[in-house]
Enzyme design. Structure first.
Site, PDB file in Angstrom:
ATOM      1  N   SER B  12      -0.770  -1.616   1.678  1.00 19.88           N
ATOM      2  CA  SER B  12      -1.083  -0.442   2.057  1.00 19.88           C
ATOM      3  C   SER B  12      -2.658   0.778   1.828  1.00 19.88           C
ATOM      4  CB  SER B  12       0.065   0.631   1.161  1.00 19.88           C
ATOM      5  OG  SER B  12      -0.009   1.525   2.703  1.00 19.88           O
ATOM      6  N   SER B  13      -3.453  -0.377   1.110  1.00 20.42           N
ATOM      7  CA  SER B  13      -4.406   1.119   0.599  1.00 20.42           C
ATOM      8  C   SER B  13      -5.956   0.212   1.384  1.00 20.42           C
ATOM      9  CB  SER B  13      -4.735   0.264  -1.141  1.00 20.42           C
ATOM     10  OG  SER B  13      -6.158   0.647  -1.700  1.00 20.42           O
TER      11      SER B  13
END
Lengths: 200, 200
Positions: B12-13
């Site tokens: 998710s980064s």
């Protein structure tokens, strides 16, 4: 003349110290002035619900190491002062007073305060420490001491800090130029590229 | 042979995505392998008492802008997926399964997942999304789906995440090489210099 680079810094911030040693050359390269803006990072922590880097369980030890390593990477002297993080309200107030009353000495005072703290590793938390540094850079210690303790300067630091937060400043160092925001000593290369290319 | 660079990343980064596009070239330059280590950043936030960058009142909007700007600075495509931050447990589990069962496809799968998410801006939060990407890179979708839902792989992701936190990992991307820790896509230049010079 283009607008200056607004350079926000908290005296207790090692990354702010690193940036303070490098911002003038960067600004010169792009024919910009630097507007030196001390503020109190604690107020930003309060608004954000964050705290000093070094107080986090994993990020804390990492940051201590990263700060020491960054000094080496940038070739800047660095020594931890005792009792970090330190009280910086007096340093910030003395800077604001000097910017108004002896503006040609203000940048020298900022460098001298930061270097006393992080190059020599000596606390500058007490008013007397700050006055001694001010005297070293040629300021009248009695005038500085009375100025930094005045209600006007105390109010000014609160106003300047609030204004910084209202512009979105939440860390140190923080740069704003042409309303573009850059946070961190590690964004100075991007700031440099941004000024060269005018964005992406 | 020297030790690999341990490259920890959370799907998710966005900064993890940027790093995933650049770590192989950096490692090659120093004759190092890359050990690709997916983990769940939420567990680190929990231990640190922090939260996703974008949920902070001032740091949040800044970070969104910085991510878009960083993509431009690095010359990488970037599109926000809907519903950021997304669920990444399925992507991480599929990666762990592939690393064990089809290791020559694992890096391709990581790139394909990250690019689907951040270059195409398409959610990969559901198991079916991840399986479709796995099929695109030549994996058997039925084998991947059953593998990523197995108790063994579920337990493995918890173990790998705990091990990451025990090594001091608290953000994404995170690099450990020769026990030196580097956090952030913005530390890759320092990591490069570190490997060249062997420290400071």
């Amino acid at each position: 003349m283009t607008d200056p680079i607004d350079f926000y810094f908290e005296f207790s911030s090692p990354y702010g110290y690193f940036a303070s040693e490098r911002i003038a050359a960067l600004a010169d390269k792009h024919d910009r002035a630097v507007s030196w803006k001390p503020f109190l990072l604690g107020a930003a922590f309060k608004r954000e619900g964050t705290q000093s880097l070094v107080s986090y369980p994993l990020k804390g030890p990492y940051s201590k190491r990263d700060i020491e390593r960054t000094a080496g990477y940038l070739g800047l002297p660095f020594v931890w002062p005792p009792g970090f993080p330190i009280l910086t309200v007096h340093a910030a107030r003395a800077t604001l007073w000097t910017q108004e009353n002896a503006p040609d000495r203000a940048v020298d005072l900022i460098h001298a305060l930061y270097r006393r703290l992080f190059a020599d590793g000596v606390d500058i938390g007490h008013a007397g420490d700050v006055v001694a540094v001010a005297e070293d850079v040629g300021l009248d210690p009695i005038a500085v001491e009375s100025g930094m303790k005045s209600d006007d300067i105390k109010a000014r630091l609160r106003t300047e800090t609030d204004a910084a937060l209202d512009r979105g400043v939440f860390g140190s160092p923080f740069f704003i130029v042409d309303e573009e925001r850059f946070w961190g000593a590690d964004r100075m290369d991007m700031l440099d590229a941004w000024l060269t290319r005018g964005g992406w």
